[in-house]
Design a protein around this motif. Structure first.
Motif, mmCIF file in Angstrom:
data_model
loop_
_atom_site.group_PDB
_atom_site.id
_atom_site.type_symbol
_atom_site.label_atom_id
_atom_site.label_comp_id
_atom_site.label_asym_id
_atom_site.label_seq_id
_atom_site.Cartn_x
_atom_site.Cartn_y
_atom_site.Cartn_z
ATOM 1 N N GLY A 272 0.810 -1.215 -0.037
ATOM 2 C CA GLY A 272 0.119 -0.073 0.182
ATOM 3 C C GLY A 272 0.885 1.310 0.081
ATOM 4 O O GLY A 272 2.112 1.347 -0.315
ATOM 5 N N PRO A 273 0.165 2.364 0.202
ATOM 6 C CA PRO A 273 0.922 3.659 0.195
ATOM 7 C C PRO A 273 1.890 3.837 1.280
ATOM 8 O O PRO A 273 1.816 2.951 2.234
ATOM 9 N N ASP A 274 2.943 4.720 1.283
ATOM 10 C CA ASP A 274 3.853 4.722 2.463
ATOM 11 C C ASP A 274 3.053 5.533 3.779
ATOM 12 O O ASP A 274 1.814 5.826 3.616
ATOM 13 N N THR A 275 3.822 5.241 4.784
ATOM 14 C CA THR A 275 3.179 5.540 5.918
ATOM 15 C C THR A 275 4.090 6.480 6.479
ATOM 16 O O THR A 275 5.362 6.362 6.573
ATOM 17 N N LEU A 276 3.686 7.467 7.314
ATOM 18 C CA LEU A 276 4.565 8.510 7.897
ATOM 19 C C LEU A 276 5.042 8.189 9.164
ATOM 20 O O LEU A 276 4.384 7.348 9.925
ATOM 21 N N LEU A 277 6.391 8.536 9.352
ATOM 22 C CA LEU A 277 7.090 8.540 10.698
ATOM 23 C C LEU A 277 7.160 9.843 11.354
ATOM 24 O O LEU A 277 6.721 10.763 10.821
ATOM 25 N N ALA A 278 7.501 9.910 12.664
ATOM 26 C CA ALA A 278 7.533 11.195 13.303
ATOM 27 C C ALA A 278 8.503 12.130 12.717
ATOM 28 O O ALA A 278 9.410 11.633 12.159
ATOM 29 N N PRO A 279 8.058 13.235 12.571
ATOM 30 C CA PRO A 279 9.063 14.588 12.058
ATOM 31 C C PRO A 279 10.337 14.425 12.701
ATOM 32 O O PRO A 279 10.526 14.031 13.667
ATOM 33 N N THR A 280 11.560 14.791 11.584
ATOM 34 C CA THR A 280 12.883 14.964 12.462
ATOM 35 C C THR A 280 13.069 16.622 12.873
ATOM 36 O O THR A 280 12.082 17.273 12.693
ATOM 37 N N SER A 281 14.223 16.549 13.132
ATOM 38 C CA SER A 281 14.691 17.898 13.808
ATOM 39 C C SER A 281 15.180 18.860 12.687
ATOM 40 O O SER A 281 15.771 19.793 13.255
ATOM 41 N N PHE A 296 11.688 19.217 -1.519
ATOM 42 C CA PHE A 296 11.067 18.697 -2.779
ATOM 43 C C PHE A 296 10.636 17.171 -2.589
ATOM 44 O O PHE A 296 11.009 16.383 -1.721
ATOM 45 N N THR A 297 9.678 16.806 -3.700
ATOM 46 C CA THR A 297 8.774 17.317 -4.407
ATOM 47 C C THR A 297 7.523 17.146 -4.226
ATOM 48 O O THR A 297 6.924 15.951 -3.783
ATOM 49 N N PHE A 298 6.587 18.116 -4.177
ATOM 50 C CA PHE A 298 5.116 18.082 -3.844
ATOM 51 C C PHE A 298 4.205 17.745 -4.940
ATOM 52 O O PHE A 298 4.269 18.756 -6.030
ATOM 53 N N ARG A 299 3.428 16.887 -4.895
ATOM 54 C CA ARG A 299 2.869 16.338 -6.078
ATOM 55 C C ARG A 299 1.286 16.060 -5.725
ATOM 56 O O ARG A 299 0.970 15.704 -4.443
ATOM 57 N N ASN A 300 0.264 16.193 -6.673
ATOM 58 C CA ASN A 300 -1.013 16.101 -6.103
ATOM 59 C C ASN A 300 -1.561 14.572 -6.424
ATOM 60 O O ASN A 300 -2.627 14.047 -5.605
ATOM 61 N N GLU A 301 -0.959 13.705 -7.212
ATOM 62 C CA GLU A 301 -1.538 12.481 -7.550
ATOM 63 C C GLU A 301 -1.462 11.310 -5.954
ATOM 64 O O GLU A 301 -0.639 11.630 -5.371
ATOM 65 N N ALA A 302 -2.661 10.864 -6.000
ATOM 66 C CA ALA A 302 -2.744 10.041 -4.809
ATOM 67 C C ALA A 302 -1.560 8.971 -4.734
ATOM 68 O O ALA A 302 -1.052 8.523 -3.539
ATOM 69 N N SER A 303 -1.027 8.491 -5.774
ATOM 70 C CA SER A 303 -0.088 7.464 -5.816
ATOM 71 C C SER A 303 1.415 8.167 -5.152
ATOM 72 O O SER A 303 2.142 7.365 -4.943
ATOM 73 N N GLY A 304 1.583 9.450 -5.166
ATOM 74 C CA GLY A 304 2.615 9.958 -4.451
ATOM 75 C C GLY A 304 2.400 10.539 -3.080
ATOM 76 O O GLY A 304 3.269 11.093 -2.200
ATOM 77 N N LEU A 305 1.224 10.163 -2.558
ATOM 78 C CA LEU A 305 0.909 10.576 -1.299
ATOM 79 C C LEU A 305 0.947 9.537 -0.163
ATOM 80 O O LEU A 305 0.512 8.348 -0.456
ATOM 81 N N ALA A 306 1.408 9.893 1.234
ATOM 82 C CA ALA A 306 1.514 8.805 2.044
ATOM 83 C C ALA A 306 -0.128 8.496 2.761
ATOM 84 O O ALA A 306 -0.909 9.288 2.438
ATOM 85 N N ALA A 307 -0.187 7.334 3.269
ATOM 86 C CA ALA A 307 -1.598 7.026 3.480
ATOM 87 C C ALA A 307 -2.284 8.098 4.536
ATOM 88 O O ALA A 307 -3.308 8.170 4.498
#
Length: 350
Positions: A272-281, A296-307
């Protein structure tokens, strides 16, 4: 008090990544115009050199994926395999074409999931044409639209007798943009290139920070700046993202442009899509060193967005804006601007 936690308390910049590349073929005058219409603060041309030394806007020296060169039988014999930063690439390369020959080509959309209706319609622009366009757009919109050129594979170009630095600076001088407060950032994945530019121009400079994958504990696995490969420096991009490395970068650059996983790691999942971890410093560490941060790089397509974003591209922007980034490279300037406006409105006057 500013609602933004950027280095200087100013709103984060929206940098039109290759122009409005989510809508039109990248690195065309039409894509840059559309980006300005959508509210971008900066337009971003990647620069490569032709055989006769003219700077043109292409993402790579290899023209295969972003132009119709393969459809031109007169150039069939130009196809070759070339080593680019140590990797073999097959295709047609800008350094083998004069500008007059480049004028025979037309741009195509590089991503299959994006609109293909404009393929073959737009020319490949020169940097001079882009700078003239920037000047016109700033005048017509009443906004200080900036330019954010990247010197692509500078060591590779230098090896072919086509150094990018002096050509770029000469054009900035011609268009009155060779000054510290000019709306210009020059970016590069190579440190030696930026150091050389430091002796030639006072405009702002950005070291791009590449990455490959994210480990389960949130560490980014990365390659090396190609000038490090040439000089025998064993450090990788990730090694520069320490307080010590950032302090070193600050000696020759004003900002970093990291792959966004350095700021919010995203772990790939098998099904499935990527899942986010905690932000770094990283944002705070970079700001402490006096560096702006433009991921970089920010895109709208769902395929490039974390779950975690549930298909909402604006949610990704809002997260990064809230972490204090100073700008974003976006293929969809309108979405980046809308998310920034939403955050500002929610924060209210202070």
């Amino acid at each position: 008090m500013s609602p933004f936690t950027t280095l200087n308390g100013t709103p984060p910049l929206v940098i039109a990544h290759r122009g409005a590349s989510g809508y039109l073929p990248e690195h065309t005058l039409e894509a840059y115009v559309r980006a300005a219409e959508l509210g971008a603060d900066y337009i971003e041309p990647d620069l490569v050199a032709t055989r006769d030394g003219v700077l043109i806007a292409r993402h790579e020296p290899n023209l295969t994926g972003t132009t119709d060169v393969a459809a031109h039988p007169e150039f069939a014999t130009r196809k070759k395999t070339v080593q680019v930063d140590g990797r073999a690439e097959e295709g047609w390369f800008a350094a083998d074409f004069t500008l007059a020959e480049i004028r025979m080509l037309r741009a195509v959309q590089a991503r299959a999931e994006r609109p293909q209706a404009f393929n073959g319609r737009f020319m490949i622009p020169t940097l001079a044409e882009i700078l003239a366009l920037r000047e016109r757009l700033a005048r017509e919109t009443g906004r200080e639209i900036g330019v954010y050129p990247e010197t692509k594979h500078p060591s590779w170009h230098a090896e072919r007798g086509l150094p990018l630095e002096t050509r770029l600076v000469a054009l900035l001088q011609e268009y009155g943009l060779d000054r510290p407060d000019a709306p210009v950032f020059i970016q590069s994945f190579e440190t030696a290139n930026l150091k050389a530019l430091g002796a030639l121009t006072p405009v702002k400079k950005v070291l791009l920070i590449d990455g490959d994958t994210v480990t389960p504990d949130g560490r980014v696995v990365s390659g090396r700046p190609y000038d490090f490969v040439l000089s025998g420096d064993a450090r990788r991009f990730a090694d520069l993202m320490t307080p010590e490395g950032l302090a070193e970068i600050r000696r020759f650059a004003d900002a970093i442009g990291p792959w966004k996983a350095y700021i919010v790691p995203a772990l790939k999942t098998p099904s499935g899509p990527d899942t986010l971890l905690a932000p770094t410093s990283l944002v705070g560490d970079a700001h402490a060193a006096g560096l702006m941060v433009h991921p970089f790089t920010f895109r709208n397509e769902a395929s490039g967005l974390a779950a975690d974003y549930h298909g909402d591209a604006r949610a990704e922007y809002r997260l990064f804006y809230s972490l204090g980034v100073d700008g974003v490279f976006s293929d969809f300037s309108d979405t980046a601007v809308a998310a920034r406006d939403e955050l500002f409105s929610a924060a209210g006057p202070r």
